[in-house]
Write a protein that holds these residues in place. Structure first.
Motif, PDB file in Angstrom:
ATOM      1  N   CYS A  30     -99.754 -25.470 -65.335  1.00 60.25           N
ATOM      2  CA  CYS A  30     -98.826 -26.500 -65.837  1.00 60.25           C
ATOM      3  C   CYS A  30     -97.375 -26.259 -65.446  1.00 60.25           C
ATOM      4  N   CYS A  31     -96.689 -27.353 -65.197  1.00 58.08           N
ATOM      5  CA  CYS A  31     -95.239 -27.326 -65.023  1.00 58.08           C
ATOM      6  C   CYS A  31     -94.677 -28.170 -66.153  1.00 58.08           C
ATOM      7  N   PHE A  32     -93.898 -27.550 -67.033  1.00 58.25           N
ATOM      8  CA  PHE A  32     -93.387 -28.281 -68.193  1.00 58.25           C
ATOM      9  C   PHE A  32     -91.921 -28.648 -68.009  1.00 58.25           C
TER      10      PHE A  32
ATOM     11  N   SER B 247     -85.176 -31.997 -62.227  1.00 59.32           N
ATOM     12  CA  SER B 247     -86.626 -32.120 -62.462  1.00 59.32           C
ATOM     13  C   SER B 247     -87.386 -32.104 -61.137  1.00 59.32           C
ATOM     14  N   VAL B 248     -86.844 -32.809 -60.142  1.00 64.16           N
ATOM     15  CA  VAL B 248     -87.506 -32.844 -58.825  1.00 64.16           C
ATOM     16  C   VAL B 248     -87.600 -31.419 -58.265  1.00 64.16           C
ATOM     17  N   LYS B 249     -86.526 -30.676 -58.432  1.00 64.20           N
ATOM     18  CA  LYS B 249     -86.491 -29.303 -57.924  1.00 64.20           C
ATOM     19  C   LYS B 249     -87.577 -28.455 -58.602  1.00 64.20           C
ATOM     20  N   ILE B 250     -87.676 -28.618 -59.915  1.00 65.25           N
ATOM     21  CA  ILE B 250     -88.666 -27.849 -60.680  1.00 65.25           C
ATOM     22  C   ILE B 250     -90.089 -28.209 -60.213  1.00 65.25           C
ATOM     23  N   VAL B 251     -90.360 -29.509 -60.083  1.00 63.10           N
ATOM     24  CA  VAL B 251     -91.725 -29.939 -59.709  1.00 63.10           C
ATOM     25  C   VAL B 251     -92.035 -29.526 -58.275  1.00 63.10           C
ATOM     26  N   LYS B 252     -91.068 -29.690 -57.368  1.00 59.67           N
ATOM     27  CA  LYS B 252     -91.319 -29.312 -55.962  1.00 59.67           C
ATOM     28  C   LYS B 252     -91.661 -27.842 -55.859  1.00 59.67           C
TER      29      LYS B 252
ATOM     30  N   ARG C  55    -103.480 -33.055 -50.254  1.00 54.78           N
ATOM     31  CA  ARG C  55    -102.605 -34.193 -50.112  1.00 54.78           C
ATOM     32  C   ARG C  55    -101.223 -33.714 -50.524  1.00 54.78           C
ATOM     33  N   ASN C  56    -100.254 -33.847 -49.599  1.00 54.89           N
ATOM     34  CA  ASN C  56     -98.889 -33.490 -49.961  1.00 54.89           C
ATOM     35  C   ASN C  56     -98.403 -34.483 -51.019  1.00 54.89           C
ATOM     36  N   MET C  57     -98.088 -33.972 -52.223  1.00 51.70           N
ATOM     37  CA  MET C  57     -97.753 -34.850 -53.339  1.00 51.70           C
ATOM     38  C   MET C  57     -96.505 -35.682 -53.055  1.00 51.70           C
ATOM     39  N   ALA C  58     -95.620 -35.148 -52.207  1.00 54.48           N
ATOM     40  CA  ALA C  58     -94.380 -35.872 -51.964  1.00 54.48           C
ATOM     41  C   ALA C  58     -94.579 -36.998 -50.951  1.00 54.48           C
ATOM     42  N   THR C  59     -95.384 -36.744 -49.880  1.00 52.25           N
ATOM     43  CA  THR C  59     -95.472 -37.746 -48.815  1.00 52.25           C
ATOM     44  C   THR C  59     -96.784 -38.501 -48.835  1.00 52.25           C
ATOM     45  N   GLY C  60     -97.794 -37.957 -49.493  1.00 56.80           N
ATOM     46  CA  GLY C  60     -99.100 -38.603 -49.492  1.00 56.80           C
ATOM     47  C   GLY C  60     -99.927 -38.216 -48.269  1.00 56.80           C
ATOM     48  N   ARG C  61     -99.348 -37.395 -47.319  1.00 55.96           N
ATOM     49  CA  ARG C  61    -100.099 -36.987 -46.114  1.00 55.96           C
ATOM     50  C   ARG C  61    -100.954 -35.769 -46.396  1.00 55.96           C
ATOM     51  N   THR C  62    -102.070 -35.683 -45.688  1.00 53.50           N
ATOM     52  CA  THR C  62    -102.950 -34.529 -45.877  1.00 53.50           C
ATOM     53  C   THR C  62    -102.511 -33.404 -44.949  1.00 53.50           C
ATOM     54  N   VAL C  63    -102.340 -32.238 -45.505  1.00 54.44           N
ATOM     55  CA  VAL C  63    -101.901 -31.078 -44.728  1.00 54.44           C
ATOM     56  C   VAL C  63    -102.685 -29.866 -45.215  1.00 54.44           C
TER      57      VAL C  63
END
Ligand code: ATP
Length: 334
Positions: free
Chosen positions: A174-176, A324-329, A25-33
């Motif tokens: 982990c991503c801190f 933060s978005v950049k780090i998580v992506k 599941r793409n965490m950003a869009t919710g679509r399965t890829v």
């Protein structure tokens, strides 16, 4: 393969995928890829009390990673009750994001209890193809949950133990994110927050708590043992104990003294939390620091009418949310 994966998946066409790829599941869009396995990936938002961890996690979960669920890692907030005193995020502020281990329990939690209960929640969230966000300021809980070599009897945050006793090996991928605010600015905000909490019902909440549960010396003292350690509870207990037999002047003096103590204890808590975070970093934990100082400075100036609220929001977005978005992506794509 990546380009056509959604189409093929929807038609139920099966591929033999190489080991490092799976349907995700793409965490950003919710679509399965088709993508790298998200197995055991979690995001941890750390920081001192009052530094904006909850606000950031809600921004991440509502706007950028809608498949996230939050697991609280504040040891006091695990307990039911005293929502104002313990600063639990309100229902409206949660904006529909599912929160776990927030006000769910009546008994006190140790880091070992947290390790077992929170890891079950992580497995459950991951099994539903969602992203767990661990959010809270109790570093002993975060360490207990994440370290691979966890020894309940060893306090890795005891200054007399060398930094080498902190395990670098983690149980999860982990991503801190460490939300940090420079000490003088954070303190100024924390002092103001105590005044606001008192005005918005903390006093009445504690008055009712002692009426229902008694003072610590009473027979019912063992009730809510976890909550009784929350900052604000012992300080106001001293006030309520003496208050009935006092003159108005004495009441005022006692109240001011209690508020001063709450402010000082909150300041000390933040200092200790930052020290613990720095210890984990020194031990080799890859904590990515995001600086919220400018946003806090601006937020405190809006009240004097010096800066419009829209500008504060823009600074928060630029200095805290976007990094933060950049780090998580990049972590999720890795
Ligand atoms: P330790 O195990 O040394 O207590 P920790 O990292 O597990 O540290 P902290 O979250 O730093 O835990 O909390 C330490 C103390 O700070 C708590 O025992 C409590 O007195 C106070 N405290 C922490 N969080 C809160 C809160 N949300 N509300 C009120 N007091 C809190």
């Amino acid at each position: 393969l990546l380009q056509h994966s959604s189409y093929n998946h929807s038609k139920n066409v099966k591929f033999f995928l190489p080991n490092h790829l799976t349907w995700v599941r793409n965490m950003a869009t919710g679509r399965t890829v088709v993508g790298p396995t998200n197995k055991n990936k979690i995001v941890v938002v750390m920081g001192a009390t009052g530094s904006g961890k909850s606000k950031l996690s809600i921004d991440l979960a509502t706007r950028y990673f809608p498949n996230s669920e939050i697991i609280n890692s504040d040891k006091i907030q695990v307990s039911k009750g005293l929502d104002i005193t313990t600063n639990k995020i309100s229902m409206s502020e949660r904006r529909g994001v599912v929160h776990h281990l927030l006000g769910e329990f009546s008994s006190e939690f140790s880091p070992s209890d947290y390790r077992s209960v929170a890891s079950d929640r992580i497995s459950d969230i991951i099994s539903r193809n969602k992203l767990p966000l661990i959010v809270g300021g109790s570093n002993s809980f975060i360490y207990g949950l994440l370290s691979n070599r966890f020894e309940p009897v060893l306090d890795v945050f005891d200054k007399s133990n060398p930094v080498q006793c902190v395990s670098k090996e983690l149980r999860y991928n982990c991503c801190f994110i460490w939300v940090d605010v420079l000490t003088p600015v954070l303190n100024q905000y924390l002092y103001k927050r105590v005044d606001e909490m008192m005005k918005s019902g903390m006093y009445e909440e504690l008055e009712e708590f002692f009426e229902e549960n008694g003072f610590s010396g009473s027979n019912s003292a063992s009730r809510h043992s976890g909550l009784r350690k929350a900052i604000g509870v012992p300080e106001m207990e001293r006030y309520f104990e003496k208050y009935k037999n006092c003159t108005v002047e004495e009441k005022c003096r006692l109240y001011e003294e209690a508020v001063r103590e709450i402010k000082e204890n909150t300041r000390q808590l933040a200092e200790k939390q930052i020290w613990k975070i720095q210890r984990l970093r020194e031990a080799g934990w890859d904590l990515q620091r995001v600086d919220a100082t400018e946003a806090f400075t601006a937020a405190m100036m809006t009240e004097n009418g010096k800066i419009p609220a829209t500008e504060v929001a823009a600074i928060w977005e630029k200095q805290v949310v976007q990094p933060s978005v950049k780090i998580v992506k990049s972590f999720l794509l890795d």
